[in-house]
Design a protein around this motif. Structure first.
Motif, short mmCIF file in Angstrom:
data_model
loop_
_atom_site.label_atom_id
_atom_site.label_comp_id
_atom_site.label_asym_id
_atom_site.label_seq_id
_atom_site.Cartn_x
_atom_site.Cartn_y
_atom_site.Cartn_z
N MET A 175 44.25 15.52 48.87
CA MET A 175 43.01 16.33 48.25
C MET A 175 43.01 17.44 49.60
O MET A 175 42.65 16.56 50.63
CB MET A 175 41.65 15.91 47.92
CG MET A 175 41.80 15.51 46.28
SD MET A 175 42.68 16.91 45.45
CE MET A 175 41.71 18.14 45.31
N VAL A 176 42.74 18.83 50.13
CA VAL A 176 42.53 19.33 51.12
C VAL A 176 41.24 20.25 51.29
O VAL A 176 41.05 20.42 50.09
CB VAL A 176 43.48 20.46 51.63
CG1 VAL A 176 42.78 20.66 52.83
CG2 VAL A 176 44.97 19.83 51.38
N SER A 177 40.12 19.29 51.95
CA SER A 177 38.90 20.03 51.69
C SER A 177 39.20 21.53 52.13
O SER A 177 39.84 21.91 53.00
CB SER A 177 38.38 19.07 53.23
OG SER A 177 37.91 19.85 53.84
N ARG A 178 37.88 22.18 51.57
CA ARG A 178 38.39 23.40 51.80
C ARG A 178 38.41 23.95 53.46
O ARG A 178 38.76 24.71 53.69
CB ARG A 178 36.67 24.47 51.30
CG ARG A 178 37.46 24.43 49.62
CD ARG A 178 36.59 25.16 48.93
NE ARG A 178 35.91 25.56 47.91
CZ ARG A 178 35.90 24.47 46.87
NH1 ARG A 178 34.62 24.61 47.51
NH2 ARG A 178 36.20 25.22 45.68
N SER A 179 37.37 23.08 53.89
CA SER A 179 36.97 23.36 55.44
C SER A 179 38.68 22.70 56.43
O SER A 179 38.34 23.36 57.51
CB SER A 179 35.95 22.36 56.17
OG SER A 179 36.72 20.58 55.78
N ARG A 180 39.86 22.68 55.85
CA ARG A 180 41.37 22.36 56.44
C ARG A 180 41.48 23.02 55.90
O ARG A 180 42.95 23.00 56.34
CB ARG A 180 41.33 20.81 56.48
CG ARG A 180 40.04 19.63 56.91
CD ARG A 180 41.03 18.37 57.21
NE ARG A 180 41.55 18.32 58.17
CZ ARG A 180 42.06 17.86 58.80
NH1 ARG A 180 41.33 17.45 59.28
NH2 ARG A 180 43.42 18.39 59.41
N SER A 206 42.36 25.95 56.43
CA SER A 206 42.88 27.08 57.59
C SER A 206 43.53 26.10 58.35
O SER A 206 44.51 26.95 60.04
CB SER A 206 42.32 27.98 57.67
OG SER A 206 40.59 27.19 58.57
N GLU A 207 43.23 24.84 58.46
CA GLU A 207 44.23 23.79 59.35
C GLU A 207 44.77 22.84 59.51
O GLU A 207 46.16 23.17 59.66
CB GLU A 207 43.08 23.07 60.16
CG GLU A 207 41.55 23.11 60.22
CD GLU A 207 40.47 22.38 61.19
OE1 GLU A 207 40.86 21.09 60.92
OE2 GLU A 207 39.32 22.69 60.94
N THR A 208 45.56 23.58 57.53
CA THR A 208 46.83 22.15 57.50
C THR A 208 47.88 23.14 57.07
O THR A 208 47.82 24.44 56.64
CB THR A 208 46.22 22.29 55.69
OG1 THR A 208 45.02 21.02 56.21
CG2 THR A 208 47.57 20.51 55.05
N THR A 209 49.01 22.82 57.53
CA THR A 209 49.91 23.31 57.92
C THR A 209 50.75 23.01 56.64
O THR A 209 51.10 21.98 56.61
CB THR A 209 50.92 23.35 59.26
OG1 THR A 209 49.63 24.15 60.08
CG2 THR A 209 52.28 24.16 59.04
N ILE A 210 51.78 23.81 55.45
CA ILE A 210 52.41 23.57 54.80
C ILE A 210 54.17 23.50 55.07
O ILE A 210 54.20 24.43 56.37
CB ILE A 210 52.64 24.37 53.32
CG1 ILE A 210 51.44 24.43 52.98
CG2 ILE A 210 53.59 24.37 52.58
CD1 ILE A 210 51.10 25.74 52.17
N ARG A 211 55.02 22.89 55.24
CA ARG A 211 56.43 22.51 55.65
C ARG A 211 57.41 22.20 54.00
O ARG A 211 56.92 21.99 53.79
CB ARG A 211 56.41 21.67 57.08
CG ARG A 211 55.47 21.76 58.21
CD ARG A 211 56.07 20.50 59.17
NE ARG A 211 54.87 20.61 60.22
CZ ARG A 211 53.71 20.39 60.29
NH1 ARG A 211 52.95 20.04 59.37
NH2 ARG A 211 52.84 20.74 61.85
N ASP A 212 58.67 22.67 55.19
CA ASP A 212 59.88 22.69 53.69
C ASP A 212 59.52 21.43 53.57
O ASP A 212 59.95 20.79 54.64
CB ASP A 212 61.11 22.44 54.60
CG ASP A 212 62.50 22.58 53.49
OD1 ASP A 212 62.59 23.23 53.00
OD2 ASP A 212 63.53 22.24 54.51
N GLY A 213 59.63 21.25 51.56
CA GLY A 213 59.83 19.66 51.50
C GLY A 213 58.61 19.11 50.92
O GLY A 213 57.98 18.86 50.13
N ASP A 214 57.26 20.33 51.46
CA ASP A 214 56.59 19.40 50.97
C ASP A 214 56.20 19.91 49.79
O ASP A 214 56.37 20.81 49.00
CB ASP A 214 54.36 20.56 51.97
CG ASP A 214 54.85 19.41 53.06
OD1 ASP A 214 55.30 18.77 53.49
OD2 ASP A 214 54.18 20.32 53.66
#
Length: 65
Positions: free
Chosen positions: A39-44, A46-54
């Motif tokens: 799970m990605v918290s709302r606060s993160r 704009s900090e969490t990067t999506i990369r190929d294969g995710d």
């Protein structure tokens, strides 16, 4: 390629979760996001990067009465 809700999405470069949500028409305050099984918290968003294969699962909250 990344998978969003079981469908392939072609991305030409890395992107933040918050940017992808905006591109797909989601409101960040009305969704829950799982990124590669976590799970990605709302606060993160704009900090969490999506990369190929995710793999992402986006769950929308719907109100009603």
């Amino acid at each position: 390629m990344v998978m969003v809700n079981g469908k392939e999405q072609g991305l030409s470069e890395e992107i933040l979760v918050s940017e992808l949500l905006e591109l797909m028409g989601y409101q960040a305050d009305r969704v829950a996001v799982e990124h590669n099984g976590r799970m990605v918290s709302r606060s993160r968003l704009s900090e969490t990067t999506i990369r190929d294969g995710d793999i992402l699962e986006v769950i929308s909250f719907v109100g009603g009465g």
